[in-house]
Design a protein around this motif. Structure first.
Motif, PDB file in Angstrom:
ATOM      1  N   HIS A  74      10.889  37.783   8.489  1.00  0.00           N
ATOM      2  CA  HIS A  74       9.661  37.649   7.704  1.00  0.00           C
ATOM      3  C   HIS A  74       9.906  37.320   6.247  1.00  0.00           C
ATOM      4  O   HIS A  74       8.975  37.012   5.512  1.00  0.00           O
ATOM      5  N   GLU A  75      11.147  37.368   5.810  1.00  0.00           N
ATOM      6  CA  GLU A  75      11.406  37.398   4.368  1.00  0.00           C
ATOM      7  C   GLU A  75      10.816  36.237   3.596  1.00  0.00           C
ATOM      8  O   GLU A  75      10.327  36.415   2.495  1.00  0.00           O
ATOM      9  N   LYS A  76      10.902  35.034   4.150  1.00  0.00           N
ATOM     10  CA  LYS A  76      10.422  33.921   3.349  1.00  0.00           C
ATOM     11  C   LYS A  76       8.923  33.734   3.449  1.00  0.00           C
ATOM     12  O   LYS A  76       8.352  32.997   2.653  1.00  0.00           O
TER      13      LYS A  76
ATOM     14  N   SER B 133      20.870  35.369   9.375  1.00  0.00           N
ATOM     15  CA  SER B 133      20.537  36.189   8.202  1.00  0.00           C
ATOM     16  C   SER B 133      19.236  35.757   7.569  1.00  0.00           C
ATOM     17  O   SER B 133      18.719  36.394   6.690  1.00  0.00           O
ATOM     18  N   SER B 134      18.705  34.617   8.002  1.00  0.00           N
ATOM     19  CA  SER B 134      17.348  34.263   7.612  1.00  0.00           C
ATOM     20  C   SER B 134      16.791  33.462   8.766  1.00  0.00           C
ATOM     21  O   SER B 134      17.471  33.246   9.739  1.00  0.00           O
ATOM     22  N   SER B 135      15.584  33.028   8.656  1.00  0.00           N
ATOM     23  CA  SER B 135      15.018  32.345   9.832  1.00  0.00           C
ATOM     24  C   SER B 135      14.096  31.231   9.443  1.00  0.00           C
ATOM     25  O   SER B 135      13.668  31.130   8.323  1.00  0.00           O
TER      26      SER B 135
ATOM     27  N   ARG C 209      14.488  40.593   8.947  1.00  0.00           N
ATOM     28  CA  ARG C 209      14.836  39.403   8.177  1.00  0.00           C
ATOM     29  C   ARG C 209      13.890  38.235   8.399  1.00  0.00           C
ATOM     30  O   ARG C 209      13.673  37.423   7.520  1.00  0.00           O
TER      31      ARG C 209
ATOM     32  N   TYR D 151      26.406  35.357  12.517  1.00  0.00           N
ATOM     33  CA  TYR D 151      25.483  36.223  11.777  1.00  0.00           C
ATOM     34  C   TYR D 151      24.730  35.466  10.696  1.00  0.00           C
ATOM     35  O   TYR D 151      23.548  35.653  10.489  1.00  0.00           O
ATOM     36  N   GLU D 152      25.435  34.541  10.035  1.00  0.00           N
ATOM     37  CA  GLU D 152      24.823  33.849   8.898  1.00  0.00           C
ATOM     38  C   GLU D 152      23.609  33.056   9.342  1.00  0.00           C
ATOM     39  O   GLU D 152      22.644  32.925   8.621  1.00  0.00           O
ATOM     40  N   GLU D 153      23.708  32.499  10.556  1.00  0.00           N
ATOM     41  CA  GLU D 153      22.573  31.713  11.023  1.00  0.00           C
ATOM     42  C   GLU D 153      21.364  32.608  11.231  1.00  0.00           C
ATOM     43  O   GLU D 153      20.237  32.161  11.261  1.00  0.00           O
TER      44      GLU D 153
END
Lengths: 143, 350, 314
Positions: free
Chosen positions: B232-234, B348-350, B230, B344-346
């Motif tokens: 790396h996604e953005k 779920s992205s970075s 996750r 978890y939500e925190e």
């Protein structure tokens, strides 16, 4: 180096079926025209990738001519129509950026128009002589 | 040894230096953008930004460097290598973090059997005049990586801006050699106290809570963690973080020219580009952003420390400030530590 | 409130599994910024925000997720990019759920930073004011004095062809004959224009952020990376820097939505929108085409008309 006797170097992309044949006709008909052009034969004026024109200018070429079949006569039916849209947008964009008007020119020359070809080239050479050498991309690779 | 240089003498001081040295200092390119360049006039020096976009590493490791050129003459090919520098240099206005970063890069370019002569020659012949950070930014975290806004290590001469003057500290022999300079005066007790005050204020301000301590061991266990899926996604895969990073040092060698004449050029490269690890066969061992982002973080905080004993990050915060999608490496570091957010939500992205 | 509506719709989409994920904006660590978020659970949707700092064009992420059903928050410009991409068959329209937000224009964080002395530590909006706080200052600015230049000239700020619209459509801006940036540039002489362009791109560090944040730049091999043919070298030659930017802009002909993401991403603050704005203008004048408005239109350079302009051809 004879700096004061500069002769323009012009690259001419000629479509195989019409303009290249037209240029050939000018030659066989012994029509005189200035020797400043270097010809690159392409299958169709629609094949011209705008990067060709830009690369030529970047390499120090003083003018670029792209010539193709008249509308309706394209050997591939519509290549010249597609090329027409690319040509106009590229020309206007480069003039917007400051490339002098007249450095990049376009023509329709048919296989029968040897005279027209000679005329187009003569006029272009005159025009480029008036504009002077292309100094826009003046960095050379080994400077 | 400490001296004081009045700002009214600064230009003349620089002019004097320029007679014997090539002076490299930040130069303004446009409002808010500056770069280290060789100065032609003292007026060009621009110290209004806390730091330049591209860090001081480019004085020793240029973005694009011709290594040698060759030319065929009469059947013979003459090759001229270009590592030698004629004049000694002074690097003025580099910040403590990027100076520390140069020593990090040095370990790769100047140790063991492979010495990079291009880097070595420049490093050998440069005197570093570092400039302390009086007002670190909220994105600075040099103290979390073992540095400090007033770190003197790596500087030959260390400057502290006192307002109307600079306090200059001679750190090494090279720095002390300036003591005869006619513009350097004796500092007053007040000057020394002012400097002390600025230093402790600056030190307090820097974020020392980023959990870099122990990250090497934590990452040892994380190679296959779902974290990488996750984080790396953005990331869009540009090269801003690597090019602006004071410690990043990947490069690409290219040959330009032809049989008659040409040159070999070394250009900066970035592990975040898919092309970086693309092999001729078409296989790419780091096929997606997941592998590439993982590699970047592992290199800085696991692989490099394993070999050289320290992390390859100086906490300058450029990657945070200039990332177009607001990737924050502090968050990534936080997530590897026990301090990471539970929800978890925190994550779920970075 | 738009923010609440976005969260609700995202929750609903994820709960009912209409989409596999929702791409939107969230708060992160810096003031005056948001960050792209990839939400996969209804609870995660609570992190979605909407404010004047949602400056990224999220359409750029759709290439990565073109195997999935994706919900995405879009402004006017972002929706235009998606329409343009749909015309180029990058993905099918029915695999997207477009959460359209009528855009009140985005605030230029660099302009804001330049208007104050000292680092901004906190920023929040209320109505048409931005409240800023630093270590030693507190100030308020009017947001309408700090828009991005691409936002100032944006005509269709209400996204078109969306699945839902979070709020009432905003008024369409009047059509200006020539965009101010383009006009200002055209007033210079040819030498002046080339010098300005050359000087701007001389700062370029070939980071390719402009390319990577652009939704329309998705070529598997970009011309700059091509080694056969090799168009330009990989170093810092000024003529190569110019070549790169001319071609990257030209490759947007008839495709650029005018979102300005390229200019916002550039770490060296190079002006870029005056290039693509001119091309957008030409495409409008010559072919009566505006990127991203008509789902049935053909991209202008992939089609032709018999009566296309040809006065320039000898």
């Amino acid at each position: 180096m004879m700096e004061d006797h500069w002769e323009p170097k012009i690259l001419a992309f000629l479509c195989n079926w019409c303009s290249y044949a037209g240029a050939d006709l000018a030659g066989t008909s012994r029509i005189q025209y200035p020797p400043n052009i270097r010809v690159i034969r392409v299958p169709c004026s629609g094949r011209i990738n705008p990067l060709f024109i830009l690369k030529a200018l970047q390499s120090g070429i003083d003018g670029v001519l792209v010539s193709g079949c008249h509308p309706g006569d394209c050997h591939y039916l519509s290549g010249n129509y597609v090329g027409r849209r690319k040509s106009v947008t590229l020309k206007r964009f480069l003039e917007y950026l400051g490339i002098e008007e007249g450095r990049i020119q376009f023509s329709w020359v048919s296989a029968a128009e040897g005279g027209k070809f000679a005329q187009v080239v003569s006029e272009m050479v005159e025009k480029i002589k008036g504009l002077g050498p292309n100094t826009r991309f003046s960095t050379t690779l080994f400077s | 040894m400490k001296w004081k240089l009045e700002k009214k003498d600064f230009q003349k001081f620089l002019q004097g230096l320029m007679e014997d040295y090539d002076l490299f200092a930040p130069v303004k390119l446009t409002e808010g953008v500056s770069e280290f360049k060789k100065i032609n006039q003292p007026e060009e020096v621009y110290l209004n930004q806390l730091f330049t976009q591209k860090p001081a590493k480019e004085v020793f490791f240029p973005q694009s460097e011709v290594m040698f050129h060759y030319e065929k003459r009469g059947g013979q090919t003459q090759t001229i290598s270009l590592e030698e520098i004629e004049r000694e240099r002074i690097l003025l206005g580099a910040k403590p973090c990027e100076i520390k970063a140069i020593s990090i890069i040095e370990k790769v370019f100047m140790s063991g059997e492979s010495i990079d002569v291009y880097f070595l020659e420049k490093r050998r012949k440069t005197i570093i005049m570092g400039l302390a950070c009086n007002h670190p930014l909220s994105t600075c975290f040099c103290t979390s990586t073992g540095g400090s806004p007033f770190l003197r290590e790596g500087s030959d001469l260390f400057l502290i801006d006192l307002g109307e003057s600079f306090l200059m500290e001679g750190i090494t022999g090279k720095g002390l050699s300036f003591q005869e300079n006619k513009f350097l005066k004796e500092p007053s007790e007040e000057d020394l106290n002012t400097a002390q005050l600025i230093e402790s204020k600056a030190f307090q301000k820097v974020d020392s809570s980023v959990p870099v301590e122990g990250i090497e061991k934590r990452l040892d266990l994380m190679m296959e963690s779902t974290f990488w899926n996750r984080v790396h996604e953005k990331c869009v895969g540009c090269r801003i973080c690597t090019y602006l990073c004071p410690t990043c040092h990947c490069f690409d060698m290219v040959d330009e020219g032809g049989p008659q004449r040409g040159q070999r050029v070394r250009n900066w490269d970035s592990c975040l580009s898919p092309l970086y690890s693309l092999e001729t066969s078409g296989h790419n061992p780091r096929p997606t952003g997941r592998e590439r982002t993982r590699q970047r973080i592992m290199h800085k905080f696991n692989y490099y420390p394993k070999i050289y004993g320290q992390v390859a990050c100086v906490g300058c915060g450029r990657c945070i400030l200039y990332c177009p999608v607001h990737f924050d490496i502090r968050k990534a570091i936080l997530w590897t530590s026990p301090k990471r957010p539970k929800k978890y939500e925190e994550r779920s992205s970075s | 409130m738009i923010q609440e509506k976005i969260r609700e719709i995202a929750k609903d989409l994820l709960r009912t599994k209409k989409v596999d994920l929702v791409i939107g904006f969230g708060e992160w660590t810096l003031p005056l910024r948001t960050t792209p978020l990839f939400i996969r659970t209804p609870e995660g949707a609570d992190h979605l925000v909407w404010n004047s700092f949602c400056e990224n064009n999220l359409a750029v992420y759709l290439h990565k997720f073109n195997q999935f059903k994706v919900g995405v928050v879009v402004k006017g410009c972002d929706a235009r990019s998606i329409v343009a991409l749909t015309l180029e068959k990058r993905f099918k329209r029915d695999q997207l759920f477009l959460i359209g937000v009528p855009c009140q224009r985005m605030v230029d964080r660099r302009k804001v930073k330049r208007a104050v002395q000292g680092e901004i530590l906190h920023a929040f909006e209320e109505g048409d004011q931005i409240f800023l706080e630093g270590e030693e200052f507190k100030t308020t600015l009017r947001r309408d004095q700090f828009f991005y230049s691409s936002c100032q000239t944006c005509i269709h700020r209400t996204p078109l062809h969306t699945d839902v619209l979070m709020g009432d459509p905003v008024e369409e801006s009047p059509l200006t004959e020539i965009l101010p940036e383009v006009k200002a540039f055209e007033e210079k002489s040819p030498e002046g224009r080339w010098d300005y362009f050359k000087k701007e791109v001389s700062r370029c560090i070939r980071c390719y952020a402009c390319r990577e944040v652009c939704p329309m730049c998705y070529c598997e091999e970009c011309f700059v990376d091509s080694s056969n043919p090799k168009w330009i070298e990989r170093g810092q030659l000024p003529s190569d820097l110019m070549f790169y930017h001319i071609v990257r802009a030209y490759h947007q002909t008839g495709r650029c939505s005018g979102c300005g993401a390229c200019e916002r991403a550039c770490p060296m603050e190079i002006r870029l929108t005056y290039l693509t704005q001119k091309l957008n203008q030409e495409v409008k004048d010559l072919f009566n085409f505006e990127t991203g408005i008509d789902l049935e239109a053909s991209p202008p350079l992939s089609t032709f008309r018999m009566d296309d302009h040809q006065d320039f051809i000898k």
